[in-house]
Design a protein around this motif. Structure first.
Motif, PDB file in Angstrom:
ATOM      1  N   SER A  29      18.706   8.842  -5.623  1.00 47.40           N
ATOM      2  CA  SER A  29      17.841   9.218  -4.525  1.00 47.40           C
ATOM      3  C   SER A  29      17.437   7.994  -3.799  1.00 47.40           C
ATOM      4  O   SER A  29      17.362   6.886  -4.445  1.00 47.40           O
ATOM      5  CB  SER A  29      16.757  10.125  -5.005  1.00 47.40           C
ATOM      6  N   LEU A  30      16.689   8.308  -2.754  1.00 44.75           N
ATOM      7  CA  LEU A  30      15.921   7.335  -1.917  1.00 44.75           C
ATOM      8  C   LEU A  30      14.563   7.634  -1.792  1.00 44.75           C
ATOM      9  O   LEU A  30      14.173   8.628  -1.374  1.00 44.75           O
ATOM     10  CB  LEU A  30      16.566   7.183  -0.416  1.00 44.75           C
ATOM     11  N   MET A  31      13.743   6.794  -2.707  1.00 46.81           N
ATOM     12  CA  MET A  31      12.396   7.120  -2.701  1.00 46.81           C
ATOM     13  C   MET A  31      11.652   5.896  -2.131  1.00 46.81           C
ATOM     14  O   MET A  31      11.654   4.785  -2.914  1.00 46.81           O
ATOM     15  CB  MET A  31      12.022   7.427  -4.125  1.00 46.81           C
ATOM     16  N   PHE A  32      10.736   6.092  -1.194  1.00 47.49           N
ATOM     17  CA  PHE A  32      10.025   4.871  -0.690  1.00 47.49           C
ATOM     18  C   PHE A  32       8.840   5.570   0.073  1.00 47.49           C
ATOM     19  O   PHE A  32       8.575   6.807   0.228  1.00 47.49           O
ATOM     20  CB  PHE A  32      10.690   4.195   0.101  1.00 47.49           C
ATOM     21  N   SER A  33       7.850   4.619  -0.023  1.00 49.51           N
ATOM     22  CA  SER A  33       6.361   4.985   0.881  1.00 49.51           C
ATOM     23  C   SER A  33       6.320   3.727   1.696  1.00 49.51           C
ATOM     24  O   SER A  33       6.524   2.645   1.398  1.00 49.51           O
ATOM     25  CB  SER A  33       5.279   5.073  -0.347  1.00 49.51           C
ATOM     26  N   LEU A  34       5.437   4.204   2.722  1.00 48.25           N
ATOM     27  CA  LEU A  34       5.312   2.940   3.804  1.00 48.25           C
ATOM     28  C   LEU A  34       3.697   3.213   4.285  1.00 48.25           C
ATOM     29  O   LEU A  34       3.249   4.270   4.249  1.00 48.25           O
ATOM     30  CB  LEU A  34       6.153   2.995   5.034  1.00 48.25           C
ATOM     31  N   LEU A  35       3.365   2.106   4.632  1.00 45.88           N
ATOM     32  CA  LEU A  35       1.866   2.055   5.024  1.00 45.88           C
ATOM     33  C   LEU A  35       1.443   2.089   6.564  1.00 45.88           C
ATOM     34  O   LEU A  35       2.392   1.183   7.217  1.00 45.88           O
ATOM     35  CB  LEU A  35       1.202   0.873   4.424  1.00 45.88           C
ATOM     36  N   LEU A  56      -8.069   7.750  11.733  1.00 45.95           N
ATOM     37  CA  LEU A  56      -7.248   7.607  10.801  1.00 45.95           C
ATOM     38  C   LEU A  56      -6.924   6.278  10.494  1.00 45.95           C
ATOM     39  O   LEU A  56      -6.016   5.588  11.140  1.00 45.95           O
ATOM     40  CB  LEU A  56      -5.859   8.482  10.705  1.00 45.95           C
ATOM     41  N   PRO A  57      -7.747   5.507   9.505  1.00 51.15           N
ATOM     42  CA  PRO A  57      -7.424   3.974   9.486  1.00 51.15           C
ATOM     43  C   PRO A  57      -6.253   3.883   8.681  1.00 51.15           C
ATOM     44  O   PRO A  57      -5.804   2.626   9.020  1.00 51.15           O
ATOM     45  CB  PRO A  57      -8.713   3.507   8.686  1.00 51.15           C
ATOM     46  N   THR A  58      -5.889   4.374   7.837  1.00 51.10           N
ATOM     47  CA  THR A  58      -4.752   4.017   6.827  1.00 51.10           C
ATOM     48  C   THR A  58      -4.227   5.579   6.615  1.00 51.10           C
ATOM     49  O   THR A  58      -4.767   6.428   6.338  1.00 51.10           O
ATOM     50  CB  THR A  58      -5.248   3.208   5.617  1.00 51.10           C
ATOM     51  N   VAL A  59      -2.724   5.227   6.383  1.00 53.20           N
ATOM     52  CA  VAL A  59      -1.902   6.514   6.095  1.00 53.20           C
ATOM     53  C   VAL A  59      -0.872   5.998   5.170  1.00 53.20           C
ATOM     54  O   VAL A  59      -0.024   5.239   5.825  1.00 53.20           O
ATOM     55  CB  VAL A  59      -1.306   7.166   7.458  1.00 53.20           C
ATOM     56  N   ILE A  60      -0.664   6.832   4.088  1.00 48.46           N
ATOM     57  CA  ILE A  60       0.559   6.282   3.366  1.00 48.46           C
ATOM     58  C   ILE A  60       1.377   7.574   3.369  1.00 48.46           C
ATOM     59  O   ILE A  60       1.147   8.704   3.344  1.00 48.46           O
ATOM     60  CB  ILE A  60       0.260   6.162   2.131  1.00 48.46           C
ATOM     61  N   LEU A  61       2.829   7.294   4.091  1.00 51.41           N
ATOM     62  CA  LEU A  61       3.888   8.256   3.864  1.00 51.41           C
ATOM     63  C   LEU A  61       4.957   7.748   3.000  1.00 51.41           C
ATOM     64  O   LEU A  61       5.293   6.982   2.843  1.00 51.41           O
ATOM     65  CB  LEU A  61       4.550   8.202   5.569  1.00 51.41           C
ATOM     66  N   GLY A  62       4.947   9.023   2.053  1.00 49.07           N
ATOM     67  CA  GLY A  62       5.989   8.804   0.890  1.00 49.07           C
ATOM     68  C   GLY A  62       7.280   9.755   1.276  1.00 49.07           C
ATOM     69  O   GLY A  62       7.148  10.945   2.143  1.00 49.07           O
ATOM     70  N   MET A  63       8.379   9.426   1.145  1.00 48.83           N
ATOM     71  CA  MET A  63       9.613   9.975   1.383  1.00 48.83           C
ATOM     72  C   MET A  63      10.378  10.134   0.221  1.00 48.83           C
ATOM     73  O   MET A  63      10.822   9.134  -0.467  1.00 48.83           O
ATOM     74  CB  MET A  63      10.466   9.455   2.592  1.00 48.83           C
ATOM     75  N   GLY A  64      11.021  11.474  -0.020  1.00 51.14           N
ATOM     76  CA  GLY A  64      12.073  11.472  -1.472  1.00 51.14           C
ATOM     77  C   GLY A  64      13.104  12.385  -0.782  1.00 51.14           C
ATOM     78  O   GLY A  64      13.023  13.174  -0.366  1.00 51.14           O
TER      79      GLY A  64
END
Length: 271
Positions: free
Chosen positions: A77-83, A150-158
């Motif tokens: 799989s492709l699993m990642f998070s970005l800020l 929204l000062p910070t958001v973490i986006l995760g993708m699986g």
């Protein structure tokens, strides 16, 4: 495809200006979202910059929306998070879901010959034999400041990339992988690079005031369908998904003619 997501393998192929710079990779991790949140919680001097991406080959505590466990064998799989640090109004949060789902869907279209869409709010789906199957999902976690922004958001993708039929998890929505749809192995590195390029482009346009709503709405398989919406602490809602508002909230008309505006919820298609 061993090592295809390593830093030395990915960085030379990135075409972005800031997204994925820096890029971090772990062979094994608890959760990319959780670790990135820990980095953000560190002192101001150690704050990771906007655009930081953290990817992993295996997550021991991966999760999706509503705290659901998300598991995948290493290498499949492709699993990642970005800020992101958008400083957008809180009601604009769903725009990030729109941008990310568009980027992922457009990248996948280059790899598979199948209709691709989005099941509101954050499931990535493709059609096999006339039936929509889930191949990925998004998880947004953000903080709202006192000024309502929204000062910070973490986006995760699986994303299910090279899972075999035997490796697929069970779900209410049928599940598949890109390799099963394509009939061949898929490069996780190429998929990641293309998603980041598309997301950076869409994000830049949104920062300039261009709404992703129309393109995202065209991808939604939920609209026009009878749905059941499960909501935390409330009774389920049965109705028909008639549209989305400018912020991406789902509009559901119940039998009594009332239209309910939903910012979140677990949606099942009943048609």
């Amino acid at each position: 495809m061993d090592g295809e997501l390593a830093v030395t393998a990915v960085l030379p192929h990135l075409t972005t200006r800031w997204l994925g710079r820096p890029y971090h990779f772990f062979a094994t991790i608890t959760s990319t979202n959780d670790v990135l949140k820990e980095w953000v919680a560190q002192g101001a001097a150690d704050q990771p910059p906007a655009g930081t991406v953290l990817a992993a080959d295996f997550q021991s505590a991966g999760r999706g929306r509503l705290a659901r466990r998300w598991e995948a064998e290493a290498g499949t799989s492709l699993m990642f998070s970005l800020l992101l640090r958008p400083n957008w109004p809180a009601e604009q949060l769903l725009w990030l879901t729109m941008l990310a789902s568009l980027a992922a869907t457009e990248a996948a279209e280059r790899l598979v010959d199948a209709p691709l869409g989005v099941k509101w709010p954050n499931d990535l789906v493709l059609s096999q034999n006339g039936v929509w199957h889930k191949w990925g999902g998004l998880l947004l976690e953000g903080s709202v400041a006192e000024d309502g922004r929204l000062p910070t958001v973490i986006l995760g993708m699986g994303l299910n990339v090279n899972m075999t039929a035997a490796q697929l998890p069970e779900g209410i929505t049928p599940v598949t992988s890109l390799s099963l749809a394509a009939g061949r192995a898929i490069s996780r590195r190429q998929l990641l690079v293309d998603i980041l390029a598309g997301l950076e482009s869409h994000y830049t346009a949104a920062e300039a005031g261009s709404s992703p709503l129309v393109r995202w709405r065209d991808r939604l398989i939920t609209l026009g369908q009878p749905v059941k919406v499960s909501r935390s602490g409330q009774a389920p809602l049965d109705g028909r998904a008639v549209d989305v508002d400018p912020w991406g909230q789902l509009l559901v008309r119940t039998e009594d003619g009332r239209v309910h505006t939903l910012a979140a919820g677990d949606v099942s298609l009943r048609g």
